[in-house]
Structures are given as structure tokens and as C-alpha cells.
Write a protein that holds these residues in place. Structure first.
Motif, PDB file in Angstrom:
ATOM      1  N   ARG A  67       0.839  -1.199   0.000  1.00 49.68           N
ATOM      2  CA  ARG A  67       0.000   0.000   0.000  1.00 49.68           C
ATOM      3  C   ARG A  67       0.880   1.258   0.000  1.00 49.68           C
ATOM      4  N   ASP A  68       1.910   1.259   0.850  1.00 50.02           N
ATOM      5  CA  ASP A  68       2.790   2.429   0.956  1.00 50.02           C
ATOM      6  C   ASP A  68       3.568   2.693  -0.333  1.00 50.02           C
ATOM      7  N   VAL A  69       4.119   1.639  -0.925  1.00 54.75           N
ATOM      8  CA  VAL A  69       4.910   1.849  -2.137  1.00 54.75           C
ATOM      9  C   VAL A  69       4.010   2.254  -3.300  1.00 54.75           C
ATOM     10  N   LEU A  70       2.809   1.691  -3.375  1.00 54.06           N
ATOM     11  CA  LEU A  70       1.878   2.103  -4.418  1.00 54.06           C
ATOM     12  C   LEU A  70       1.458   3.555  -4.235  1.00 54.06           C
ATOM     13  N   ALA A  71       1.287   3.974  -2.996  1.00 52.49           N
ATOM     14  CA  ALA A  71       0.930   5.371  -2.718  1.00 52.49           C
ATOM     15  C   ALA A  71       2.046   6.307  -3.176  1.00 52.49           C
ATOM     16  N   THR A  72       3.305   5.906  -2.984  1.00 55.31           N
ATOM     17  CA  THR A  72       4.409   6.761  -3.428  1.00 55.31           C
ATOM     18  C   THR A  72       4.450   6.865  -4.943  1.00 55.31           C
ATOM     19  N   MET A  73       3.827   5.890  -5.615  1.00 45.79           N
ATOM     20  CA  MET A  73       3.764   5.923  -7.079  1.00 45.79           C
ATOM     21  C   MET A  73       2.468   6.563  -7.570  1.00 45.79           C
ATOM     22  N   GLY A  74       1.672   7.104  -6.651  1.00 42.41           N
ATOM     23  CA  GLY A  74       0.448   7.798  -7.034  1.00 42.41           C
ATOM     24  C   GLY A  74      -0.788   6.932  -7.098  1.00 42.41           C
ATOM     25  N   GLN A  75      -0.684   5.671  -6.736  1.00 37.33           N
ATOM     26  CA  GLN A  75      -1.849   4.784  -6.748  1.00 37.33           C
ATOM     27  C   GLN A  75      -2.427   4.756  -5.342  1.00 37.33           C
ATOM     28  N   LEU A  76      -3.326   5.680  -5.097  1.00 33.86           N
ATOM     29  CA  LEU A  76      -3.953   5.799  -3.780  1.00 33.86           C
ATOM     30  C   LEU A  76      -5.239   4.985  -3.748  1.00 33.86           C
ATOM     31  N   ASN A  77      -5.725   4.712  -2.569  1.00 34.60           N
ATOM     32  CA  ASN A  77      -7.003   4.015  -2.381  1.00 34.60           C
ATOM     33  C   ASN A  77      -7.051   2.637  -3.036  1.00 34.60           C
ATOM     34  N   VAL A  78      -5.965   1.886  -2.961  1.00 38.71           N
ATOM     35  CA  VAL A  78      -5.963   0.516  -3.460  1.00 38.71           C
ATOM     36  C   VAL A  78      -6.762  -0.317  -2.476  1.00 38.71           C
ATOM     37  N   LYS A  79      -7.664  -1.133  -3.012  1.00 39.14           N
ATOM     38  CA  LYS A  79      -8.543  -1.931  -2.163  1.00 39.14           C
ATOM     39  C   LYS A  79      -7.757  -2.982  -1.396  1.00 39.14           C
ATOM     40  N   ASN A  80      -8.187  -3.223  -0.166  1.00 44.35           N
ATOM     41  CA  ASN A  80      -7.572  -4.235   0.690  1.00 44.35           C
ATOM     42  C   ASN A  80      -7.559  -5.602   0.012  1.00 44.35           C
ATOM     43  N   GLU A  81      -8.650  -5.937  -0.683  1.00 46.06           N
ATOM     44  CA  GLU A  81      -8.752  -7.230  -1.350  1.00 46.06           C
ATOM     45  C   GLU A  81      -7.658  -7.381  -2.407  1.00 46.06           C
ATOM     46  N   GLU A  82      -7.362  -6.302  -3.132  1.00 41.01           N
ATOM     47  CA  GLU A  82      -6.319  -6.350  -4.154  1.00 41.01           C
ATOM     48  C   GLU A  82      -4.955  -6.588  -3.513  1.00 41.01           C
ATOM     49  N   LEU A  83      -4.700  -5.901  -2.410  1.00 39.06           N
ATOM     50  CA  LEU A  83      -3.428  -6.066  -1.708  1.00 39.06           C
ATOM     51  C   LEU A  83      -3.303  -7.482  -1.153  1.00 39.06           C
ATOM     52  N   GLU A  84      -4.383  -7.994  -0.583  1.00 29.96           N
ATOM     53  CA  GLU A  84      -4.374  -9.355  -0.048  1.00 29.96           C
ATOM     54  C   GLU A  84      -4.121 -10.368  -1.158  1.00 29.96           C
ATOM     55  N   ALA A  85      -4.725 -10.151  -2.318  1.00 28.83           N
ATOM     56  CA  ALA A  85      -4.523 -11.068  -3.447  1.00 28.83           C
ATOM     57  C   ALA A  85      -3.059 -11.067  -3.881  1.00 28.83           C
ATOM     58  N   MET A  86      -2.434  -9.896  -3.863  1.00 27.76           N
ATOM     59  CA  MET A  86      -1.013  -9.822  -4.240  1.00 27.76           C
ATOM     60  C   MET A  86      -0.146 -10.600  -3.260  1.00 27.76           C
ATOM     61  N   VAL A  87      -0.399 -10.407  -1.972  1.00 26.06           N
ATOM     62  CA  VAL A  87       0.394 -11.084  -0.945  1.00 26.06           C
ATOM     63  C   VAL A  87       0.155 -12.590  -0.989  1.00 26.06           C
ATOM     64  N   LYS A  88      -1.081 -13.001  -1.324  1.00 27.40           N
ATOM     65  CA  LYS A  88      -1.416 -14.428  -1.362  1.00 27.40           C
ATOM     66  C   LYS A  88      -0.811 -15.152  -2.559  1.00 27.40           C
ATOM     67  N   GLU A  89      -0.230 -14.411  -3.502  1.00 22.25           N
ATOM     68  CA  GLU A  89       0.441 -15.071  -4.617  1.00 22.25           C
ATOM     69  C   GLU A  89       1.648 -15.857  -4.124  1.00 22.25           C
ATOM     70  N   ALA A  90       2.158 -15.491  -2.968  1.00 25.02           N
ATOM     71  CA  ALA A  90       3.313 -16.188  -2.387  1.00 25.02           C
ATOM     72  C   ALA A  90       2.831 -17.341  -1.526  1.00 25.02           C
ATOM     73  N   SER A  91       3.709 -18.312  -1.335  1.00 24.18           N
ATOM     74  CA  SER A  91       3.364 -19.483  -0.533  1.00 24.18           C
ATOM     75  C   SER A  91       3.399 -19.193   0.962  1.00 24.18           C
ATOM     76  N   GLY A  92       3.965 -18.068   1.350  1.00 27.09           N
ATOM     77  CA  GLY A  92       4.077 -17.686   2.756  1.00 27.09           C
ATOM     78  C   GLY A  92       4.541 -16.251   2.829  1.00 27.09           C
TER      79      GLY A  92
END
Length: 186
Positions: A67-92
Motif C-alpha cells: 500500500r505504501d509503495v503504491l501510494a508513493t507511485m500515485g496509486q492511492l485508495n488501493v482496495k484491501n482485497e487487491e493487496l491481499e490477493a497480491m500477498v497471497k500469490e506467495a506461498s508464505g
């Protein structure tokens, strides 16, 4: 890498410059050591990218880091679900080794630049090196994994058409396979 995978985070997780992996022996001959898949300079570039994304410097990329790095790139208000989906791409938890493994998996089986250029040439019978913006837009919004309006806006921001409405597909292919614009390298 630009517009595949986690769409919102694609600009963050772009492959660093010259992200060609070492040629592996045989078709399925991957190494169990993810570090052997990359040149030392590539590993260093991934480490730098990891450090930028790991905003709180705890050695793990979390939802908050994204969320923080996306905000520094101007992508504000990213949905929690989108962030969770990104993190869940990893096995842990996403430490550097997991981060590098994720890139190795994404790059495995990626076509070389000449193969991608050849695919575009089918749409360029006069071999001009460019394709009309409208043709690309129609294909990307109506076929297979359809692009959204936002993704099309991002594509044209990254690869703006010339004044005649033509898009340099060779540059797009170069960025897909090398992770940077040809003009930036010169």
C-alpha cells in the motif's frame, strides 16, 4: 510483466533491467536453488527492488508495504482485497528468497524477444514496426484475458502512440523481455 499478474502492482513488480534468466539445461531442468536462475547483477537489482517495496524494512513484504509503495507511485485508495490477493500469490511471508522465487516462476517459460516480435509481425504485414493503436486496443479488450479501461490507459501511458496513432510494438517487446525502455538504456 507490465500488465500481467497482479495488475495493480505490475508497475512495482516489473522485471529489472536486462532480466534475462540464464538458459537452463533441458526443458524442465530447473534448479532447486532460485539464486542459480539469475546472474549476480540481476539478483542485486531484485534486492534493490525488494528493499524499495519493503517500506518498513522488516525483511518481509506485507500488505502495508505494498500500500505504501503504491501510494508513493500515485496509486492511492488501493482496495484491501487487491493487496491481499497480491500477498497471497506467495506461498508464505514474502522474504527476499520468496520474492526472487516468484520472479523465477513468472519468468519461467517466458518467450524470448524475437518470438514476441514475430507474433506482433502477424499484425504488421507491411513490416513497419508499428501497429495502429485502435487495432491493439480492440484485440486487448475483446480477446482472452480482456484488458479493462484502466489497463488500457496504463498501457498508453507507458507506450504512447505517435501522432498518427501508431504504436511501436518492438519497443513493447523489448520492455516485456528486458524490463526497461530502449531509449532509457542509450
Amino acid at each position: 510483466m507490465l500488465l500481467v499478474g497482479s495488475k495493480v502492482c505490475s508497475s512495482v513488480f516489473q522485471a529489472p533491467k536486462k532480466a534475462k534468466r540464464r538458459q537452463q539445461q533441458g526443458e524442465g531442468g530447473g534448479s532447486s536453488n532460485v539464486f542459480s536462475m539469475f546472474e549476480q547483477s540481476q539478483i542485486q537489482e531484485y534486492k534493490e527492488a525488494f528493499t524499495i517495496i519493503d517500506q518498513n524494512r522488516d525483511g518481509i513484504i506485507s500488505k502495508d508495504d505494498l500500500r505504501d509503495v503504491l501510494a508513493t507511485m500515485g496509486q492511492l485508495n488501493v482496495k484491501n482485497e487487491e493487496l491481499e490477493a497480491m500477498v497471497k500469490e506467495a506461498s508464505g511471508p514474502i522474504n527476499f528468497t520468496v520474492f526472487l522465487t516468484m520472479f523465477g516462476e513468472k519468468l519461467k517459460g517466458a518467450d524470448p524477444e524475437d518470438v514476441i516480435v514475430s507474433a506482433f509481425k502477424v499484425l504488421d504485414p507491411e513490416v513497419t514496426g508499428s501497429i495502429k493503436k485502435e487495432m491493439i486496443e480492440e484485440l486487448l479488450t475483446t480477446q482472452c484475458d480482456r484488458f479493462t479501461a484502466e489497463e488500457m490507459t496504463n498501457l498508453w501511458a507507458a507506450f504512447p502512440p505517435d501522432v498518427a496513432g501508431n504504436v511501436d510494438y518492438k519497443n513493447i517487446c523489448y520492455v516485456i523481455t528486458h524490463g526497461e525502455d530502449k531509449e532509457e538504456e542509450e
